[in-house]
Design a protein around this motif. Structure first.
Motif, PDB file in Angstrom:
ATOM      1  N   GLU A 134       0.963  -1.188   0.073  1.00 30.89           N
ATOM      2  CA  GLU A 134       0.053  -0.013  -0.192  1.00 30.89           C
ATOM      3  C   GLU A 134       0.802   1.216   0.102  1.00 30.89           C
ATOM      4  O   GLU A 134       0.705   2.152  -0.633  1.00 30.89           O
ATOM      5  CB  GLU A 134      -0.797  -0.071   1.122  1.00 30.89           C
ATOM      6  CG  GLU A 134      -2.090  -1.125   1.075  1.00 30.89           C
ATOM      7  CD  GLU A 134      -2.946  -1.356   2.457  1.00 30.89           C
ATOM      8  OE1 GLU A 134      -2.271  -0.663   3.413  1.00 30.89           O
ATOM      9  OE2 GLU A 134      -3.891  -1.617   2.334  1.00 30.89           O
ATOM     10  N   ARG A 135       1.888   1.161   0.886  1.00 33.61           N
ATOM     11  CA  ARG A 135       2.752   2.381   0.820  1.00 33.61           C
ATOM     12  C   ARG A 135       3.638   2.552  -0.765  1.00 33.61           C
ATOM     13  O   ARG A 135       3.695   3.650  -1.086  1.00 33.61           O
ATOM     14  CB  ARG A 135       3.989   2.185   1.842  1.00 33.61           C
ATOM     15  CG  ARG A 135       4.881   3.462   2.073  1.00 33.61           C
ATOM     16  CD  ARG A 135       5.846   3.067   2.875  1.00 33.61           C
ATOM     17  NE  ARG A 135       6.841   1.845   2.382  1.00 33.61           N
ATOM     18  CZ  ARG A 135       8.008   2.136   1.212  1.00 33.61           C
ATOM     19  NH1 ARG A 135       7.888   3.426   0.577  1.00 33.61           N
ATOM     20  NH2 ARG A 135       8.369   1.004   0.756  1.00 33.61           N
ATOM     21  N   SER A 138       1.096   3.793  -3.057  1.00 33.92           N
ATOM     22  CA  SER A 138       0.903   5.391  -2.718  1.00 33.92           C
ATOM     23  C   SER A 138       1.899   6.157  -3.590  1.00 33.92           C
ATOM     24  O   SER A 138       1.776   7.215  -4.120  1.00 33.92           O
ATOM     25  CB  SER A 138       0.733   5.647  -1.360  1.00 33.92           C
ATOM     26  OG  SER A 138       0.435   6.954  -1.296  1.00 33.92           O
ATOM     27  N   GLU A 139       3.184   5.688  -3.184  1.00 35.24           N
ATOM     28  CA  GLU A 139       4.508   6.440  -3.960  1.00 35.24           C
ATOM     29  C   GLU A 139       4.227   6.460  -5.453  1.00 35.24           C
ATOM     30  O   GLU A 139       4.556   7.671  -6.057  1.00 35.24           O
ATOM     31  CB  GLU A 139       5.559   5.820  -3.419  1.00 35.24           C
ATOM     32  CG  GLU A 139       5.988   5.883  -1.803  1.00 35.24           C
ATOM     33  CD  GLU A 139       7.281   5.050  -1.543  1.00 35.24           C
ATOM     34  OE1 GLU A 139       7.722   4.260  -2.354  1.00 35.24           O
ATOM     35  OE2 GLU A 139       7.794   5.250  -0.403  1.00 35.24           O
ATOM     36  N   GLU A 142       1.684   8.920  -6.689  1.00 34.27           N
ATOM     37  CA  GLU A 142       2.434  10.307  -6.592  1.00 34.27           C
ATOM     38  C   GLU A 142       3.301  10.564  -7.942  1.00 34.27           C
ATOM     39  O   GLU A 142       3.132  11.741  -8.579  1.00 34.27           O
ATOM     40  CB  GLU A 142       3.173  10.615  -5.419  1.00 34.27           C
ATOM     41  CG  GLU A 142       2.190  10.875  -4.094  1.00 34.27           C
ATOM     42  CD  GLU A 142       3.142  11.062  -2.932  1.00 34.27           C
ATOM     43  OE1 GLU A 142       4.489  11.463  -3.028  1.00 34.27           O
ATOM     44  OE2 GLU A 142       2.207  10.876  -1.771  1.00 34.27           O
ATOM     45  N   ARG A 155       2.406   0.706 -11.090  1.00 35.65           N
ATOM     46  CA  ARG A 155       1.395   0.690  -9.901  1.00 35.65           C
ATOM     47  C   ARG A 155       0.454  -0.351 -10.192  1.00 35.65           C
ATOM     48  O   ARG A 155      -0.338  -1.162  -9.367  1.00 35.65           O
ATOM     49  CB  ARG A 155       0.886   1.854  -9.859  1.00 35.65           C
ATOM     50  CG  ARG A 155      -0.254   2.090  -8.925  1.00 35.65           C
ATOM     51  CD  ARG A 155      -0.843   3.521  -8.691  1.00 35.65           C
ATOM     52  NE  ARG A 155      -1.965   3.744  -7.854  1.00 35.65           N
ATOM     53  CZ  ARG A 155      -3.006   3.580  -7.872  1.00 35.65           C
ATOM     54  NH1 ARG A 155      -3.693   3.326  -9.275  1.00 35.65           N
ATOM     55  NH2 ARG A 155      -3.896   3.590  -6.915  1.00 35.65           N
TER      56      ARG A 155
END
Length: 726
Positions: A134-135, A138-139, A142, A155
């Protein structure tokens, strides 16, 4: 070599007793040479600190861990007290360890706990993977928003993984897990360890702390043991080889980096024997046969055949042992059935060979063992996956392992095969149990003493040291012995020439009258409380009834249903009471009766253990293993007489616990007297006591005891008011 100033940093009080300094020096020097130490010190003379202080110093110098252990609850509490006092003076990381069963918050057995632990860890590990994905996604999001074209493909792959792992987490969450252990793994437990090492915490302290926070205190304690200076634990953590291996792993120590200290070490012999003995009940065999009938594996037929034959043999063996009316007398307590033979295998083995027909016992047992291992793995998987609510134990595996050991080892020296029977209080059915009883404890203890760096064995009653070394498997240990260092004028030890209380004499009315009279005199002429030990609870009850009508003092009786600690507190709160108990009960050792708690202690008779077939087997094994060239009866001496006198000496040590204390010890049986050595030969026990204790014994006739007691307590100024009149 350490100087006094160096190891005395661990001594928490102003100054040691006279012999404590010498004992600490000698123990430190022994440890520095890697030697085991056997240390006998009279009750109340500071053995714990004498052993612990030099051990802690040597361990700190050489980066080792000290493990101090006992099987007496009172001593465990004393260890905690001493460790706390030490930490007030010198920084020390100490933990008090207890078994999982008494610390579990959800009350599951060991195997269930292991499955829950593994499942919970897998859930948390997978959740951490999910959080990392999940981290990462999220990166990447972005990076996509900032115009990175490659981030979108990366992703997308991450999102596919996330979908899979989310489903995996959901499935794992449906399995059996432990919420307490889950919280251990997912919460910050730093506060616990800071709290743990701020003081010496008991297992009850840890349980309460963890329970309030829905944590698993047992697992937290296990994880926090690595790198500690001192561990306090029970005997079984060291005497059980499987538990010991795990225990040292939790410590993060190889065995050679551990110094062990055994308190009340005269108890190691019996405890080690119990740890080594193995049993199999008829009910377990029944469950194994049901299990095999439900299996469609091709090996189940072989397993059923061999275990059913053993079951029939077990039933035949105990049924054939019953005489007229004996079956009806079987109650809820296990009762041994003698099956050993002098010149051939035992009756159970012979009946098994008679009952069995098939391709071969070994081959069919191998089939049963292999199938049992597979079934056991299936049960673990079912519990792990949540399709079973409990972790089922494979009875086939358990039964087959026992039968194989029984057949392979039952005729070995030191192994005594036994059958026992009891009545099920729910069904009223009689059923049996097979057992391999281990007679020689050094088969358990020698391996431990050989693998650890060094061991200190301490007790008030270890002599003769050569016998202890033989029985436990010690090689040339350092030996220390210190008698009571308190003023000799503050005590008397009387050996009273009452009839010898052999089993055949105990029912004699004249003998009972004599003993009851002496006990009544002893109670009346004690300036304070009297503590009386008997060979059994039945004898204690007999003389309670005979003495009760003769005395005005309050009489306390240690009987089933009365909590011992509650009884002890009521007795010690009195100032003119008498407590009747058995020398084989819990009040005979590890319990202090300081000062006014008790002024006189009496041992009635020579409290030999019940001399049954097991004890005969131990004697026989000791005779064969420890045959003495001097012609001594090693079996009787090693297995019966010396342990009995150790018990007697333990009981005598319940009074006179400090330099200011005073009191009387009474041995009520002429076998303790000097005259008995000449008159009774091998039946005398006087010579079994250490020399300095024999020298203090004053032989006295029954009618003179009250005068001697009156004079002693008068000289001590102990009477509250006018003394009694003889």
């Amino acid at each position: 070599m350490s100087t006094t100033n160096e190891y005395m940093r661990f001594f928490p009080y102003d100054a040691p007793y006279d012999n404590q300094q010498e004992a600490m020096d000698r123990i430190y020097n022994g440890l520095s040479r890697g030697q085991d130490v056997v240390f006998e010190g009279a009750c109340g003379t500071g053995k714990t600190l004498s052993s612990l202080v030099p051990a802690l110093e040597y361990a700190r110098e050489e980066d080792k861990t000290v493990v101090i252990t006992t099987n007496v609850h009172q001593q465990m509490r004393q260890f905690v007290t001493e460790a706390r006092e030490i930490t007030r003076k010198e920084p020390l990381r100490a933990v008090v360890f207890r078994g999982k069963g008494s610390m579990c918050h959800i009350d599951v057995d060991y195997q269930e706990c292991q499955v829950l632990r593994d499942n919970t860890y897998e859930v948390v590990d997978t959740e951490r993977d999910k959080q990392e994905l999940e981290r990462r996604q999220s990166e990447l999001l972005e990076e996509m928003q900032e115009g990175d074209s490659d981030a979108a493909d990366a992703r997308s792959a991450i999102m596919d993984e996330l979908e899979q792992i989310a489903e995996e987490v959901e499935n794992l969450r449906e399995t059996n897990i432990c919420e307490h252990y889950y919280n251990n793994l997912t919460e910050d437990t730093g506060e616990f360890y800071q709290w743990l090492y701020d003081d010496v915490r008991t297992p009850d302290d840890i349980y309460e702390y963890a329970d309030q926070r829905t944590l698993c205190g047992y697992e937290l304690l296990k994880d926090g043991m690595e790198g500690v200076d001192l561990v306090v634990c029970n005997y079984h953590h060291l005497l059980d080889p499987t538990i010991r291996e795990q225990f040292f792993r939790w410590l993060g120590r190889d065995p050679e980096d551990v110094i062990t200290i055994f308190d009340e070490a005269h108890n190691i012999e019996g405890t080690a024997r119990d740890h080594a003995s193995r049993t199999l009940t008829e009910n377990t065999v029944d469950s194994a046969l049901d299990e095999l009938q439900e299996s469609d594996d091709f090996r189940s037929e072989s397993g059923y055949n061999v275990l059913a034959a053993f079951q029939r043999a077990l039933k035949t063996t105990y049924e054939d042992s019953f005489g007229f009316g004996e079956r009806e007398q079987v109650n809820e307590n296990w009762r041994d059935v003698s099956i050993a033979n002098d010149d051939k295998r035992d009756d159970l083995t012979l009946n098994f060979l008679q009952e069995y027909t098939g391709k071969g016992i070994d081959a069919e047992l191998d089939d049963a063992l292999a199938l049992g291992k597979e079934l056991d793995q299936q049960y673990e998987e079912a519990y792990k996956e949540g399709t079973a609510t409990t972790r089922k134990e494979c009875q086939t595996l358990r039964a087959a392992q026992f039968v194989k050991s029984y057949m392979d080892e039952g005729a070995e020296l030191g192994q005594y095969p036994v059958v026992a029977v009891r009545r099920d209080d729910r069904t009223d059915e009689v059923y049996g149990r097979a057992e391999l009883y281990t007679c020689i404890p050094r088969e358990v203890t020698k391996a431990l003493f050989d693998e650890v760096y060094a061991t200190v064995l301490m007790s008030a009653t270890l002599r003769p040291f050569d016998v202890l070394s033989d029985v436990l498997g010690l090689t040339e240990p350092v030996t220390l012995a210190y008698g009571l260092q308190f003023p000799e004028e503050n005590r008397r030890t009387f050996a009273v020439e009452t009839p010898a209380l052999f089993a055949s004499e105990r029912g004699n009315p004249e003998t009972q009258e004599t003993i009851a009279g002496v006990l009544s005199d002893t109670v009346r002429f004690t300036a304070g409380n009297t503590l009386v030990f008997f060979p059994s609870y039945a004898e204690a009850e007999r003389y309670r009834d005979l003495v009760d009508a003769r005395i005005d003092e309050n009489l306390y009786f240690d009987e089933a249903g009365t909590p011992v600690e509650e009884l002890r507190q009521r007795f010690t709160a009195d100032d003119d009471g008498v407590l009747f108990t058995s020398l084989w009960g819990t009040l005979a050792e590890g319990v202090s009766f300081d000062g006014d708690d008790a002024r006189t202690v009496v041992v009635v008779g020579v409290p030999y253990p019940h001399l049954d077939d097991r004890m005969d087997a131990v004697q026989d094994a000791y005779d064969r293993v420890f045959a003495d060239r001097s012609g001594r009866d090693s079996g009787w001496e090693y297995a019966v007489e010396i342990p009995t006198i150790r018990k007697t000496r333990q009981a005598l040590g319940r009074v006179i616990r400090s330099p200011e204390d005073f009191g009387i010890r009474v041995l009520l049986d002429k076998r303790y007297t000097a005259n008995s050595v000449r008159e009774m030969g091998k039946y005398s026990v006087r010579e079994t006591f250490p020399p300095e204790e024999r020298e203090e014994m004053i032989d006295i006739v029954p009618e003179k005891l009250k005068f001697a007691m009156l004079n002693f307590f008068t000289d001590e100024g102990a009477w509250d008011g006018e003394p009694p009149t003889p």
